[in-house]
Design an enzyme around this catalytic site. Structure first.
Site, PDB file in Angstrom:
ATOM      1  N   ASP A  13       0.810  -1.223   0.000  1.00 47.44           N
ATOM      2  CA  ASP A  13       0.000   0.000   0.000  1.00 47.44           C
ATOM      3  C   ASP A  13       0.842   1.270   0.000  1.00 47.44           C
ATOM      4  OD1 ASP A  13      -2.250  -1.665   0.095  1.00 47.44           O
ATOM      5  OD2 ASP A  13      -2.155  -1.749   2.277  1.00 47.44           O
ATOM      6  N   LYS A  16       1.861   2.010  -5.173  1.00 47.30           N
ATOM      7  CA  LYS A  16       2.414   1.426  -6.408  1.00 47.30           C
ATOM      8  C   LYS A  16       1.501   1.713  -7.598  1.00 47.30           C
ATOM      9  CE  LYS A  16       2.431  -2.559  -4.298  1.00 47.30           C
ATOM     10  NZ  LYS A  16       2.199  -2.199  -2.897  1.00 47.30           N
ATOM     11  N   GLY A  40      -4.534  -4.372  -3.798  1.00 45.95           N
ATOM     12  CA  GLY A  40      -5.543  -3.335  -4.000  1.00 45.95           C
ATOM     13  C   GLY A  40      -4.774  -2.097  -4.412  1.00 45.95           C
ATOM     14  N   HIS A  41      -4.759  -1.813  -5.692  1.00 39.90           N
ATOM     15  CA  HIS A  41      -3.991  -0.681  -6.207  1.00 39.90           C
ATOM     16  C   HIS A  41      -4.957   0.410  -6.638  1.00 39.90           C
ATOM     17  CE1 HIS A  41      -0.279  -3.387  -7.169  1.00 39.90           C
ATOM     18  NE2 HIS A  41      -0.679  -3.464  -5.922  1.00 39.90           N
ATOM     19  N   GLN A 223       1.996  -6.237  -3.387  1.00 39.47           N
ATOM     20  CA  GLN A 223       2.554  -6.433  -2.040  1.00 39.47           C
ATOM     21  C   GLN A 223       3.923  -5.723  -1.958  1.00 39.47           C
ATOM     22  OE1 GLN A 223       1.242  -9.630  -3.651  1.00 39.47           O
ATOM     23  NE2 GLN A 223      -0.620  -8.636  -2.959  1.00 39.47           N
TER      24      GLN A 223
HETATM   25  P1  GDP Z   1      -0.706   0.257  -3.573  1.00 40.87           P
HETATM   26  O1  GDP Z   1      -1.327  -1.000  -3.081  1.00 40.87           O
HETATM   27  O2  GDP Z   1       0.768   0.288  -3.329  1.00 40.87           O
HETATM   28  O3  GDP Z   1      -1.038   0.557  -5.014  1.00 40.87           O
HETATM   29  O4  GDP Z   1      -1.325   1.443  -2.702  1.00 40.87           O
HETATM   30  P2  GDP Z   1      -2.887   1.626  -2.312  1.00 40.87           P
HETATM   31  O5  GDP Z   1      -3.624   2.057  -3.515  1.00 40.87           O
HETATM   32  O6  GDP Z   1      -3.386   0.443  -1.570  1.00 40.87           O
HETATM   33  O7  GDP Z   1      -2.781   2.779  -1.247  1.00 40.87           O
HETATM   34  C1  GDP Z   1      -2.200   4.008  -1.552  1.00 40.87           C
HETATM   35  C2  GDP Z   1      -3.252   5.112  -1.404  1.00 40.87           C
HETATM   36  O8  GDP Z   1      -2.589   6.360  -1.441  1.00 40.87           O
HETATM   37  C3  GDP Z   1      -4.272   5.181  -2.523  1.00 40.87           C
HETATM   38  O9  GDP Z   1      -5.481   5.621  -1.988  1.00 40.87           O
HETATM   39  C4  GDP Z   1      -3.688   6.218  -3.461  1.00 40.87           C
HETATM   40  O10 GDP Z   1      -4.682   6.872  -4.247  1.00 40.87           O
HETATM   41  C5  GDP Z   1      -3.079   7.166  -2.498  1.00 40.87           C
HETATM   42  N1  GDP Z   1      -1.896   7.908  -2.939  1.00 40.87           N
HETATM   43  C6  GDP Z   1      -0.865   7.518  -3.721  1.00 40.87           C
HETATM   44  N2  GDP Z   1       0.079   8.467  -3.763  1.00 40.87           N
HETATM   45  C7  GDP Z   1      -0.348   9.472  -2.970  1.00 40.87           C
HETATM   46  C8  GDP Z   1       0.209  10.723  -2.559  1.00 40.87           C
HETATM   47  O11 GDP Z   1       1.316  11.096  -2.917  1.00 40.87           O
HETATM   48  N3  GDP Z   1      -0.539  11.490  -1.702  1.00 40.87           N
HETATM   49  C9  GDP Z   1      -1.761  11.094  -1.257  1.00 40.87           C
HETATM   50  N4  GDP Z   1      -2.423  11.890  -0.440  1.00 40.87           N
HETATM   51  N5  GDP Z   1      -2.310   9.929  -1.620  1.00 40.87           N
HETATM   52  C10 GDP Z   1      -1.599   9.111  -2.457  1.00 40.87           C
HETATM   53  P1  IMO Z   2      -0.851  -4.227  -2.244  1.00 44.04           P
HETATM   54  O1  IMO Z   2      -0.397  -4.763  -3.579  1.00 44.04           O
HETATM   55  C1  IMO Z   2      -0.861  -4.740   2.078  1.00 44.04           C
HETATM   56  C2  IMO Z   2      -0.956  -8.853   3.583  1.00 44.04           C
HETATM   57  C3  IMO Z   2      -2.208  -9.337   4.278  1.00 44.04           C
HETATM   58  C4  IMO Z   2      -1.610 -10.333   5.233  1.00 44.04           C
HETATM   59  C5  IMO Z   2      -0.473 -10.954   4.437  1.00 44.04           C
HETATM   60  C6  IMO Z   2      -0.816 -12.279   3.774  1.00 44.04           C
HETATM   61  O2  IMO Z   2      -2.150  -3.512  -2.293  1.00 44.04           O
HETATM   62  O3  IMO Z   2       0.244  -3.465  -1.603  1.00 44.04           O
HETATM   63  P2  IMO Z   2      -2.355 -12.904   1.707  1.00 44.04           P
HETATM   64  O4  IMO Z   2      -3.822 -12.714   1.479  1.00 44.04           O
HETATM   65  O5  IMO Z   2      -1.489 -12.245   0.683  1.00 44.04           O
HETATM   66  O6  IMO Z   2      -1.969 -14.333   1.919  1.00 44.04           O
HETATM   67  O7  IMO Z   2      -2.071 -12.175   3.114  1.00 44.04           O
HETATM   68  O8  IMO Z   2      -0.143 -10.004   3.433  1.00 44.04           O
HETATM   69  N1  IMO Z   2      -1.178  -8.297   2.223  1.00 44.04           N
HETATM   70  C7  IMO Z   2      -1.101  -6.998   1.912  1.00 44.04           C
HETATM   71  N2  IMO Z   2      -0.912  -5.924   2.706  1.00 44.04           N
HETATM   72  N3  IMO Z   2      -0.982  -4.589   0.748  1.00 44.04           N
HETATM   73  C8  IMO Z   2      -1.151  -5.652  -0.063  1.00 44.04           C
HETATM   74  O9  IMO Z   2      -1.153  -5.551  -1.392  1.00 44.04           O
HETATM   75  C9  IMO Z   2      -1.265  -6.928   0.522  1.00 44.04           C
HETATM   76  N4  IMO Z   2      -1.459  -8.166   0.040  1.00 44.04           N
HETATM   77  C10 IMO Z   2      -1.392  -8.988   1.083  1.00 44.04           C
HETATM   78  O10 IMO Z   2      -2.850  -8.292   4.944  1.00 44.04           O
HETATM   79  O11 IMO Z   2      -1.017  -9.678   6.327  1.00 44.04           O
HETATM   80 MG    MG Z   3      -2.877  -1.616  -1.819  1.00 43.55          MG
END
Ligand code: GDP
Ligand code: IMO
Ligand code: MG
Length: 428
Positions: A13, A16, A40-41, A223
């Site tokens: 999270d 990415k 979850g991107h 991840q």
């Molecule tokens: P990922 O799993 O690595 O793709 O990240 P997630 O989407 O799960 O979580 C990142 C969150 O931060 C999302 O809601 C993005 O829209 C948001 N985001 C990404 N870059 C920035 C930033 O520079 N500032 C803010 N405020 N939000 C960001």
């Molecule tokens: P993104 O790509 C954050 C965590 C789960 C759990 C562990 C194992 O959005 O960054 P799993 O279901 O993969 O066997 O769970 O890994 N986990 C993540 N945490 N971001 C993710 O993906 C994750 N994908 C799995 O919460 O602790």
């Molecule tokens: Mg994510």
């Protein structure tokens, strides 16, 4: 040749999706190579949110190829849900390609993921229940069902029967769970196979041909390093290799064809699920980070655990993935903090450690060594040039680059595509 791997450096999270979408402006192809719908991107374009799970984050550009590689734990039901959702929003899906060698996630994988993790009681990993671990277990146990078999009606009927007999026995014996119905599952999944068949191909051949033609490719890690099955905080990890080596086995692209690696670093740290987190702030600071950053999971909605940036972890990611540039995200979330801390080392029993300890007993007991930075207390979301950032923010970033030994390439100051400051001009 121009191929760039994007990898998470912390516990996921990091943003990415945002950075892949940003870099995808210049790319022809975006490839997922590991993980599955546990990811979850989030991509935000013109204030509109797109939450992607299996779909590569290049899908919002018309004409870009979006490849789901062989290393992905592929859930056909989730993929179709995502495709339908995107189609409703007018997104062109013609560039999707799904590897014929990817392993298919079936309902028993998700069910057993949940039952298995809950059965561990206080030792549970806190998985996403998306069936990722159990799907890879079947692959490694050589009973998995690959996409090429899934779209072959006869082969799928046979393999599903064999698998379901085993799974139903396990469900009964281990969890006293009622059996899953073969006919119903076969019919449902045959329907999915009919819809997905046109997108399936040999993505290894396709991708290598395109790379040889000089096309620009982005490999989108899901991840992150500290969730890697080997390098992360085992057993509190996912079941794949998010490090930059992932695409070589998860997409069939040789190591010498990888040009650059970008590591995504959230300006602070979060973690979902169980496991050690040395810089976690179980206090008002952690609550402030969670609220300012709306740190709740995309997949499960769980509140994320929050803490200060751990530069030791990022340095470790740099070493494992050969990161050329870091993209620091969510710097704006720290805008209102009086004081910001960065962990620059670990002490264990009074001694400084040189490595990330393998033993979780030790990792759970390390004492982070913090440096303290003055907050910049300014809204940075409108800044588009590095030199226009407040000096105090630059000081924090430059120290981050120094401690991690990774060059600063991108600074993200908001979720939208344009809220991005680019320092590195040679990523592609
Ligand atoms: P990922 O799993 O690595 O793709 O990240 P997630 O989407 O799960 O979580 C990142 C969150 O931060 C999302 O809601 C993005 O829209 C948001 N985001 C990404 N870059 C920035 C930033 O520079 N500032 C803010 N405020 N939000 C960001
Ligand atoms: P993104 O790509 C954050 C965590 C789960 C759990 C562990 C194992 O959005 O960054 P799993 O279901 O993969 O066997 O769970 O890994 N986990 C993540 N945490 N971001 C993710 O993906 C994750 N994908 C799995 O919460 O602790
Ligand atoms: Mg994510």
């Amino acid at each position: 040749m121009s191929t760039v791997v994007v990898t998470g450096t912390q516990w996921g999270d990091e943003g990415k999706g945002k950075i892949v979408d940003y870099l995808a402006q210049q790319a022809d192809i975006v490839v997922r190579h590991q993980g599955g719908s546990n990811a979850g991107h989030t991509v935000v374009v013109d204030g509109q949110d797109y939450k992607l799970r299996l779909m590569p984050s290049g899908i919002l550009y018309k004409g870009s190829l979006c490849i789901v590689g062989n290393g992905v734990a592929f859930d056909p039901k989730i993929m179709l849900e995502e495709m339908d959702g995107l189609a409703k929003r007018g997104i062109d899906l013609s560039g999707i390609r799904i590897s014929n060698r990817a392993h298919v996630v079936l309902p028993y994988h998700c069910l057993m993921d949940g039952l298995g993790d809950e059965a561990r009681g206080k030792n549970k990993v806190g998985t996403t229940h998306r069936g990722i671990g159990p799907c890879y277990v079947d692959r490694d146990n050589r009973i998995g069902i690959r996409v090429c078999d899934f779209i072959d009606k006869e082969e799928f009927a046979k393999r599903l029967k064999e698998n379901l007999e085993i799974k139903n026995r396990e469900l009964k014996l281990l969890y006293d769970h009622e059996p899953l119905d073969y006919d119903q599952m076969l019919e449902e999944y045959n329907g999915y196979a009919d819809r997905l068949r046109p997108y399936v191909c040999d993505t290894i051949a396709l991708l290598n041909d395109e790379i040889d033609k000089g096309k620009k490719v982005l490999f989108e890690g899901a991840q992150a390093t500290m969730l890697d099955i080997d390098y992360g905080t085992y057993p509190y990890v996912t079941a794949s290799h998010p490090v930059a080596g992932g695409p070589t086995v998860g997409a069939g692209v040789a190591p010498k064809k990888i040009d650059k690696v970008v590591g995504i670093v959230k300006a602070y740290c979060t973690r979902v699920g169980e496991g050690p987190f040395p810089t976690e702030q179980l206090n008002a600071i952690g609550d402030k980070i969670r609220e300012e950053g709306h740190e709740y999971g995309v997949v499960t909605g769980r509140p994320r655990r929050t803490g200060w940036l751990d530069a030791c972890v990022v340095r470790y990611a740099g070493l494992l993935s050969g990161i050329d540039y870091m993209a620091v995200t969510r710097l704006d979330i720290l805008d209102s903090f009086d004081e910001i801390k960065m962990c620059v080392g670990y002490k264990y029993k009074g001694e400084l450690l040189n490595e990330i300890p393998a033993s979780l007993k030790i990792l759970a007991d390390v004492e982070p060594v913090y440096e303290t930075f003055e907050g910049w207390k300014t809204d940075i979301t409108k800044v588009r040039k590095y030199e226009d950032l407040p000096e105090k923010a630059k000081k924090y970033l430059e120290r981050m680059a120094e401690v991690t030994n990774i060059k600063l390439g991108i600074v993200s100051v908001g979720p939208n595509r344009d809220e991005t400051i680019v320092l590195a001009k040679d990523i592609f």
